[in-house]
Write an enzyme that holds these catalytic residues in place. Structure first.
Site, PDB file in Angstrom:
ATOM      1  N   SER A  97     -17.600 -40.267  54.960  1.00  0.00           N
ATOM      2  CA  SER A  97     -18.808 -40.987  55.349  1.00  0.00           C
ATOM      3  C   SER A  97     -18.553 -42.485  55.553  1.00  0.00           C
ATOM      4  O   SER A  97     -17.770 -42.864  56.415  1.00  0.00           O
ATOM      5  CB  SER A  97     -19.896 -40.736  54.293  1.00  0.00           C
ATOM      6  N   ASP A 162     -25.939 -32.102  58.795  1.00  0.00           N
ATOM      7  CA  ASP A 162     -25.782 -33.312  57.986  1.00  0.00           C
ATOM      8  C   ASP A 162     -27.073 -34.137  58.052  1.00  0.00           C
ATOM      9  O   ASP A 162     -27.500 -34.545  59.129  1.00  0.00           O
ATOM     10  CB  ASP A 162     -24.593 -34.127  58.515  1.00  0.00           C
ATOM     11  N   HIS A 189     -23.978 -32.956  53.798  1.00  0.00           N
ATOM     12  CA  HIS A 189     -23.164 -34.162  53.936  1.00  0.00           C
ATOM     13  C   HIS A 189     -21.869 -34.032  53.116  1.00  0.00           C
ATOM     14  O   HIS A 189     -21.260 -35.017  52.750  1.00  0.00           O
ATOM     15  CB  HIS A 189     -23.970 -35.383  53.471  1.00  0.00           C
TER      16      HIS A 189
END
Length: 211
Positions: A97, A162, A189
């Site tokens: 991320s 996500d 995620h």
């Protein structure tokens, strides 16, 4: 007697030299895991990947980035700079991320001539509508001039549902840098609450490229 000892010495030296040559040195590989927003080194799948991959020939370091709920670009870059001294074909990176754009920013500054591998999880380089509080961090980190042509192994893992990083943003990153990718259905995620206290697909990929 002295002649006998001398003859034995002549035989032993080459034998010892041969024994030393018969044991090739295996290069030490190093994997750095760069976590994302709101995470610590012990969250999600980080420990599990380290436990499954680290061995006598591969070191896995999970970098601890400060104040992850209020990330600061300079502070995070400083951690990478202090911990990653050498980058070559035996150096690998796994970034999740916000850690992805952090890593790309860092590699842009270092411009290594060769990198063993870069694996991005829910990677992106653009602002996130779902997390506007990260806009200053992301916009400051967008000066990316890193060439993936120097990366021996590269991959991007994407989830099709996500909630924080849309698949479209990750696909755009994959297209921009020509990174092969895998879309994993319904993985959220890639957080522990999404069922990712372990990450078997990532472990399998790392084992494959580390051979």
């Amino acid at each position: 007697m002295k002649k006998l000892i001398g003859l034995l010495g002549l035989w032993c030296v080459p034998l010892l030299g041969y024994a030393a040559l018969a044991q090739p040195v295996v290069p030490q590989k190093h994997i750095y895991i760069v976590h994302g927003y709101g995470a610590t080194v012990h969250d999600h799948w980080f420990d599990s990947v380290q436990d499954q991959i680290q061995n006598s020939h591969t070191q896995v370091t999970i970098l601890s980035l400060p104040d992850s709920m209020q990330p600061d670009v300079k502070s995070w870059q400083w951690v990478l700079e202090q911990n990653i001294k050498t980058i070559d074909e035996n150096t690998y990176f796994v970034a999740h991320s916000l850690g992805s754009i952090t890593l790309l920013n860092f590699l842009s500054k270092r411009s290594p001539s060769k990198v063993g591998g870069v694996v991005l999880i829910s990677g992106f380089t653009e602002t996130l509508p779902t997390l506007p509080q990260l806009d200053p961090f992301i916009l400051t980190s967008q000066n990316i001039k890193f060439s993936f042509e120097n990366v021996l192994h590269k991959h991007l893992f994407i989830s099709d549902n996500d909630a924080y990083v849309s698949p479209e943003l990750s696909l755009k990153l994959a297209k921009q840098f020509k990174i092969p990718y895998t879309i994993i259905p319904k993985s959220g995620h890639f957080l522990a609450e999404d069922g990712y206290s372990e990450f078997p697909q990532l472990v399998d990929y790392l084992k494959q490229i580390l051979k």
